[in-house]
Design a protein around this motif. Structure first.
Motif, PDB file in Angstrom:
ATOM      1  N   HIS A  91       0.871  -1.177   0.000  1.00  0.00           N
ATOM      2  CA  HIS A  91       0.000   0.000   0.000  1.00  0.00           C
ATOM      3  C   HIS A  91       0.904   1.222   0.000  1.00  0.00           C
ATOM      4  O   HIS A  91       2.134   1.076  -0.012  1.00  0.00           O
ATOM      5  CB  HIS A  91      -0.972  -0.020   1.180  1.00  0.00           C
ATOM      6  N   ASP A  95       5.366   4.894   5.329  1.00  0.00           N
ATOM      7  CA  ASP A  95       6.446   4.003   5.761  1.00  0.00           C
ATOM      8  C   ASP A  95       6.646   2.826   4.808  1.00  0.00           C
ATOM      9  O   ASP A  95       7.461   1.946   5.067  1.00  0.00           O
ATOM     10  CB  ASP A  95       6.191   3.496   7.189  1.00  0.00           C
ATOM     11  N   HIS A  96       5.903   2.827   3.696  1.00  0.00           N
ATOM     12  CA  HIS A  96       6.029   1.746   2.710  1.00  0.00           C
ATOM     13  C   HIS A  96       6.447   2.293   1.341  1.00  0.00           C
ATOM     14  O   HIS A  96       7.055   1.571   0.556  1.00  0.00           O
ATOM     15  CB  HIS A  96       4.701   0.991   2.576  1.00  0.00           C
ATOM     16  N   ASP A 195       0.518  -4.520   6.214  1.00  0.00           N
ATOM     17  CA  ASP A 195      -0.102  -4.057   7.458  1.00  0.00           C
ATOM     18  C   ASP A 195      -1.476  -4.701   7.682  1.00  0.00           C
ATOM     19  O   ASP A 195      -2.315  -4.146   8.389  1.00  0.00           O
ATOM     20  CB  ASP A 195      -0.243  -2.529   7.440  1.00  0.00           C
ATOM     21  N   HIS A 251       5.622  -4.764  10.301  1.00  0.00           N
ATOM     22  CA  HIS A 251       6.184  -3.985  11.408  1.00  0.00           C
ATOM     23  C   HIS A 251       6.642  -4.781  12.621  1.00  0.00           C
ATOM     24  O   HIS A 251       7.161  -4.201  13.571  1.00  0.00           O
ATOM     25  CB  HIS A 251       5.181  -2.905  11.820  1.00  0.00           C
TER      26      HIS A 251
HETATM   27 ZN   LIG Z   1       2.875   0.499   7.836  1.00  0.00          ZN
END
Ligand SMILES: [Zn+2]
Length: 262
Positions: A91, A95-96, A195, A251
């Motif tokens: 996605h 942070d990706h 996630d 994560h």
């Molecule tokens: Zn994330």
């Protein structure tokens, strides 16, 4: 990322002590081509962490270090970042997708609804996407769900020209177009669930998860019903096919450390 609240988020440690969350990426070598799954934070995030936005930085306390970017780690392996021809993103959260700009010539594959939402986010989703991370104009390759099936999940087979077997497996809930990535390795299948869940215990039967992390999942998620439904399906997958499929998520630091151990 080092958010505060170790007791709530990791199940041990002080109430306000920082804990550790990782951004777990995969690098697949296939002939002369490299395929990257998720990009973590990129060089521009390290140079200008403010672009990630204050709410995000306050929540997850990212510690962006140049040596931990995907591009620098690929170089450290003695490989050429220019050989990364394909990037698959679970996605487009900050942070990706932060490293997309470090691979400007790669095709960027994703589930079509994710790109549509990221490009025109509704008000409540606006903060999660950092459009500067893709302002260079990536070569987007949007995928719709077709008739493919992967262990009972809808899926899209990707990169059929490579010997590697790689599939996008939509797992919506965390975001509108969130997807997992299934990779056939020399040792069975690996499903990177992104996630879809945050703690390794979520796919156990019965599930376990530190309560703060469950709250965190709720705060950062898009559709709780779809997320819970997909977590149930992942538990079923782990129960019935645990010997054939290894599940990881983005994560969980323990899953990352296990993957790094020889
Ligand atoms: Zn994330």
């Amino acid at each position: 990322m080092c958010p505060r609240g170790a007791r709530m988020l990791a199940g041990h440690g002080g109430w306000v002590a920082p804990t550790r969350l990782v951004a777990h990426c995969l690098l697949i070598e296939e002939g002369s081509e490299l395929v990257l799954v998720d990009t973590g934070f990129g060089i521009q995030d390290v140079a200008n962490p403010k672009r990630l936005g204050q709410p995000f930085r306050a929540l997850v306390q990212p510690r962006c270090q140049i040596g931990e970017t995907a591009i620098r780690q690929i170089e450290a392996l003695g490989l050429s970042p220019a050989d990364v021809r394909h990037v698959l993103v679970t996605h487009l959260d900050a942070d990706h997708a932060g490293g997309l700009g470090d691979f400007p010539d790669a095709d960027v594959h994703l589930f079509a609804p994710e790109l549509a939402t990221a490009q025109e986010p509704p008000l409540r989703e606006r903060r999660r996407y950092v459009s500067a991370q893709w302002s260079h104009g990536p070569k987007w390759v949007r995928h719709e769900v077709g008739g493919d099936r992967w262990f009972g999940f809808e899926s899209v087979q990707l990169l059929p020209h490579l010997d590697a077997e790689i599939a996008l497996v939509p797992l919506v809930g965390h975001s509108t177009g969130h997807a997992g990535v299934a990779v056939r390795t020399g040792d069975g299948w690996l499903l990177h669930c992104g996630d879809a869940y945050f703690h390794r215990g979520v796919v156990d039967t019965p599930p376990t998860c530190p309560w703060g992390l469950r709250v965190f999942e709720g705060i950062t998620g898009h559709d709780a019903k779809a997320r819970h439904h997909n977590q149930e399906r992942l538990r079923e997958l782990a129960r019935e096919h645990g010997s054939e499929v290894r599940l990881i998520c983005s994560h969980d630091p323990e899953l990352f450390d296990r993957a790094e151990r020889p």
